[in-house]
Design an enzyme around this catalytic site. Structure first.
Site, short mmCIF file in Angstrom:
data_model
loop_
_atom_site.label_atom_id
_atom_site.label_comp_id
_atom_site.label_asym_id
_atom_site.label_seq_id
_atom_site.Cartn_x
_atom_site.Cartn_y
_atom_site.Cartn_z
N ARG A 197 63.22 -28.72 11.45
CA ARG A 197 62.80 -28.39 10.03
C ARG A 197 63.96 -28.83 9.41
NH1 ARG A 197 61.04 -22.52 7.40
NH2 ARG A 197 63.04 -22.14 7.87
N GLU A 243 53.11 -22.98 3.51
CA GLU A 243 53.28 -21.61 2.86
C GLU A 243 53.37 -21.38 1.59
OE1 GLU A 243 57.31 -20.86 3.81
OE2 GLU A 243 58.44 -23.34 3.58
N ARG A 260 58.85 -10.18 0.71
CA ARG A 260 59.24 -9.75 1.76
C ARG A 260 60.59 -9.53 2.26
NH1 ARG A 260 60.46 -15.85 3.81
NH2 ARG A 260 61.76 -14.81 5.42
N ASN A 274 55.85 -16.14 6.83
CA ASN A 274 56.27 -15.43 6.21
C ASN A 274 56.45 -14.94 5.52
OD1 ASN A 274 57.13 -14.88 8.23
ND2 ASN A 274 59.10 -15.87 8.52
N ASP A 275 56.52 -16.59 4.44
CA ASP A 275 56.66 -16.80 2.76
C ASP A 275 55.17 -16.98 2.84
OD1 ASP A 275 59.47 -17.07 1.53
OD2 ASP A 275 59.30 -18.48 2.98
N ARG A 319 65.54 -23.50 12.57
CA ARG A 319 65.89 -23.07 11.40
C ARG A 319 67.10 -24.02 11.28
NH1 ARG A 319 63.50 -18.65 11.83
NH2 ARG A 319 61.95 -18.21 10.10
N HIS A 322 78.49 -11.94 15.24
CA HIS A 322 78.26 -12.61 16.45
C HIS A 322 78.21 -11.46 18.10
CE1 HIS A 322 79.63 -16.47 14.87
NE2 HIS A 322 78.75 -16.06 15.55
N CYS A 379 54.55 -20.53 12.99
CA CYS A 379 55.95 -20.45 12.85
C CYS A 379 56.48 -18.91 12.84
CB CYS A 379 56.93 -21.57 13.21
SG CYS A 379 56.77 -21.62 11.09
C1 PEP Z 1 58.27 -18.90 6.98
O1 PEP Z 1 57.99 -18.20 5.60
O2 PEP Z 1 56.90 -17.61 7.83
C2 PEP Z 1 59.24 -19.55 7.68
C3 PEP Z 1 58.66 -19.22 8.82
O3 PEP Z 1 60.13 -20.29 6.99
P1 PEP Z 1 61.44 -18.86 6.95
O4 PEP Z 1 60.70 -17.45 7.75
O5 PEP Z 1 62.64 -19.28 7.63
O6 PEP Z 1 61.27 -19.21 5.50
MG MG Z 2 59.73 -20.24 4.46
#
Ligand code: PEP
Ligand code: MG
Length: 810
Positions: free
Chosen positions: A560, A659, A693, A682-683, A524, A417, A730
């Site tokens: 989401r 993903e 990751r 990301n995934d 998220r 925070h 995203c």
């Molecule tokens: C992703 O996987 O790219 C994503 C946006 O979701 P998170 O990073 O929340 O897993």
């Molecule tokens: Mg993800």
């Protein structure tokens, strides 16, 4: 010797009799060990019990357990039955020494009938083991890495039977769990020790400083002080550059100073606690109001959450029950706060772990109130860089921000925070600067680079000049980007791309606006969920989602559904352990298994849609069955709302995240079921390239511009285009300027990212034509390696004269 053997034989007999049959003997032993281990309280004691039982029941004179140190090069005796007890913890050997070392070296059991005659035998006088001849050692391993060695020895020269060997191996496997725990405890203890040492050093530094100020030992005018020059690295938590004189801050009284004390008047202690709680609650309410005036966009729920915790019945109840047990209010408070902090620190989710700081903050506030100290406003006479071990929300709230030019923290993470507030106040902040207290003194000149997470202590003139230039450029650059805020992200030939913000907290909305986001591309929802003790109910969720929608003033918000599991664990799921959490029970799989909770979230999102444009997004989809089941549940949720007469958005667009590689190949089928795709790189990258990751060891292999990743994105984009639907991204890749051209060239309609990156990506988009972007995407896709793709893209950006934009961010 004879008599001893007879005695042992008799003991073995007894064991056999006790367990019925010879075959059952091993099983009974394992069962007994299981029970000892299962009831383990103290690890050393447990290991002592294990070796005792093994020696007794296997009929050997000695059983010992050696553990490998974390570096893996020394074995230490941890427990023994038969050898001299004083040797425990003292006898240690390299893995290239002795028969025990040989077990590690070979990675397999070693059996020697006459150990004393073996060339690898090493004698340790402390053990008194010279009498023992036969040796059997088996390795204890965890996922093929050695943890230690379990050894049995006998006086008599003998061979161990294959059954005995099998049994000892099974015991070693069983002991593994306790040893892993022992390791964990050891590492926690050493971390605690490090923390204590650090604290002592910090306190010393501050004492020296105070003495220095009091006694007027300032350097004589003209005397040259040669301060140490250092460049320290941490993590940039709030961007920008700041400079000033270091001001070290340390709280007046800390929970660490509280001693474990008894009281003979529990009623009085309870009353003191009650008054402290009341005082703290009043402070929190005032603080919230003050923050609202200072920074109205800040998410006031942070303060509410802390206030609720101060009043939480179970938290207060635990303190009261220790008071009832005869403790002073201070020691009871410290005990309970430590308990909560440790529980938070034990979870793997980074966001949740940082909530430990909130609990400490609350504890500190209650303690100050217990001691009757007033909260002090802190002002600064000159521009300062605040240096602290940790900074709580309360600390930051009572500080005068005008003179506060930067913050450097030893601990803290980017989602703490304090970092969130620092970002809101635009105070450049670097956290996780481990060694700052060792090198930094009050009054040192400090430059803080919140963009790259670097802190310069007493820098030379060159660095100062360079940073002054950089700070000036950065200001100009930001002004220039700010000018872009209300302009569209449009290529020179009129192709529009939507730039959206990824958010998790209400306070992120402010950044989204400041940086010109055209909507929220990824909310998220697990982020707020993670801070609840239990699943927030439908009404609580509705309130939260409505806040986000209202905060976006009519711009679209993509919500989401829960993406819990793997590295994002809620406290209410922590009992569940998995070998491969990223391939396990996470995300939509959890939601589909808990339809009641899932439907409550669906209803809340549908209802929130009545107050503004909302899109609903489902994570981790890997099959058509999943999306079909989701749609059934959505229908049920809609029907339930119809029955209740609740207003909701009947035409809410639904989308899925791409993903998981399976979804890439299914994209043409999946798109028929939904309105849009959002690519979660990301995934997707971790699953496509089989690169964790979060694992820094394989980080260089995590390549967003890997040709396979580009191919997957192109396939997905094409599938959506062919169906006349829209597709966005995203994942973090959307904020990488190097990837912008190929991404828009492949036809992505939206890019959603951390708000901070929006202006620079917009700048890129506005400097090129769509025709060029398409050409770059085609060329990039024809290349065979990530290195080639990156080389090619750099060259093109250089040609376009936009490469310098990247330097600001990388
Ligand atoms: C992703 O996987 O790219 C994503 C946006 O979701 P998170 O990073 O929340 O897993
Ligand atoms: Mg993800």
């Amino acid at each position: 010797m004879e008599r001893v053997s007879e005695k042992k034989a008799a003991t073995a007999e007894t064991s056999v009799r006790r367990s019925g049959t010879r075959k059952g003997h091993g099983l009974a032993l394992l069962e007994d060990l299981g029970s000892v281990i299962g009831h383990s309280q103290d690890l050393r004691e447990t290991l002592e019990n294990v070796v005792k039982i093994v020696a007794e029941r296997m009929g050997t004179e000695v059983c010992s357990l050696y553990l490998l140190d974390p570096k893996g090069d020394r074995l230490t005796l941890w427990a023994t039955a038969g050898l001299t007890r004083a040797a425990v913890g003292k006898v240690a050997m390299g893995v290239d020494e002795g028969l025990t070392g040989l077990v590690i070296e070979k990675g397999e059991p070693v059996m020697v009938v006459d150990a004393l005659a073996h060339p690898r035998y090493k004698y340790f006088p402390e053990t008194g083991e010279e009498r023992y001849h036969s040796f059997l050692g088996v390795p204890i391993t965890e996922r093929r890495s050695p943890l230690g060695v379990l050894v049995v020895q006998t006086l008599r020269r003998r061979r161990f039977t294959p059954n005995e060997l099998r049994l000892l191996r099974a015991i070693a496997a069983q002991a593994r769990g306790v040893i892993l725990q022992a390791r964990l405890v050891e590492s926690l203890q050493s971390k605690e020790k490090e923390r204590q040492e650090y604290r002592t050093r910090m306190v010393d530094a501050i004492r020296r400083l105070h003495a220095y100020e009091r006694e007027g030992e300032r350097p004589k005018a003209g005397a040259k002080r040669r301060p140490g020059q250092y460049r320290l690295s941490g993590v940039g938590a709030s961007p920008g550059f700041g400079q000033g004189r270091a001001h070290l801050q340390y709280p007046d009284v800390t929970l660490d100073d509280v001693e474990d004390r008894d009281s003979d008047d529990p009623a009085l202690e309870r009353e003191r606690l009650r008054i402290a709680i009341e005082g703290s609650v009043v402070e929190m309410v005032r603080l919230k109001e003050k923050m609202h005036t200072l920074a109205p966009e800040i998410d006031g729920s942070i303060f509410d959450a802390q206030r609720m915790m101060i009043e939480d019945a179970s938290f207060v109840g635990k303190i009261e029950s220790r008071i009832a047990g005869g403790k002073t209010a201070e020691s009871a408070l410290k005990h309970v706060v430590d308990e909560y902090v440790n529980a938070f620190l034990a979870v793997s989710d980074g966001y949740l772990r940082e909530r430990a700081a909130d609990v400490r903050d609350i504890g500190q506030r209650l303690l100050r109130n217990l001691l009757g100290h007033e909260e002090r406003e802190r002002g600064f006479a000159a521009d300062v860089v605040l240096v602290a071990q940790d900074l709580t929300l309360s600390d930051l709230s009572v500080m005068e921000h005008k003179r506060l030019k930067a913050i450097v923290l030893v601990t803290g993470g980017v989602t703490s925070h304090a970092s969130i507030l620092a970002k809101s106040f635009e105070i450049p902040t670097v956290v996780g600067v481990g060694h700052v207290a060792e090198v930094l003194h009050e009054g040192d000149y400090v430059i803080v680079d919140g963009n790259s997470g670097v802190v310069y202590v007493n820098p030379g003139v060159d660095v100062i000049r360079e940073y002054q230039r950089l700070a000036k450029e950065y200001r100009a650059f930001n002004l220039q980007l700010e000018a872009l805020r209300d302009l569209p992200a449009e290529t020179t030939d009129g192709h529009r791309v939507n730039l959206y913000a990824n958010i998790g907290l209400i306070s992120d909305l402010q950044f989204a606006h400041e940086h010109g986001a055209e909507g929220v591309g990824l909310y998220r929802t697990e982020v707020p969920f993670l801070s609840y003790k239990d699943f927030p109910n439908e009404e609580e969720q509705l309130e939260l989602y409505r806040k986000v929608i209202a905060g976006m003033h009519g711009q679209p918000v993509t919500i989401r559904t829960l993406d819990l599991g793997a590295d994002k664990y809620a406290s209410y799921l922590t009992d569940y352990q998995e070998e491969n959490p990223f391939l396990g029970w996470r995300s939509i799989r959890i939601s589909l298994e808990m339809p009641a909770i899932f439907k409550a979230q669906l209803r809340a999102i549908l209802r929130a849609g009545a107050s503004g444009p909302v899109r609903i997004l489902f994570p981790m989809i890997s099959s058509l069955d999943e999306i079909r089941r989701i749609k059934e549940l959505l229908d049920e949720a809609r029907r339930e709302l119809d029955e209740l007469g609740e207003p909701y958005d009947r035409a809410m667009p639904i989308g899925i995240m791409i993903e998981v590689p399976a979804a890439v190949w299914l994209a043409p089928r999946l798109i028929e079921e939904v309105d849009f795709f959002s690519i979660g790189t990301n995934d997707l990258i971790q699953y496509l390239l089989a690169v964790d990751r979060n694992n820094s060891k394989v980080a260089p292999l995590y390549e967003p511009l890997h040709p396979a990743v580009l191919a997957a994105i192109a396939e997905v984009a094409q599938a959506a285009k062919d169906a006349g639907k829209w597709v966005g991204m995203c994942g973090e890749m959307a904020s990488d300027p190097l990837a912008t051209l190929p991404l828009i060239g492949m036809g992505l309609d939206d890019l959603s990212m951390g708000p901070f990156f929006i202006p620079v990506i917009k700048r890129f988009i506005r400097s090129v034509s769509f025709t060029l972007a398409e050409e770059v995407a085609r060329d990039a896709r024809s290349l065979g390696t990530a290195q080639e793709v990156k080389g090619y893209l750099f060259a093109r950006l250089k040609e376009l004269g936009v490469i310098e934009l990247m330097d600001m961010y990388h």
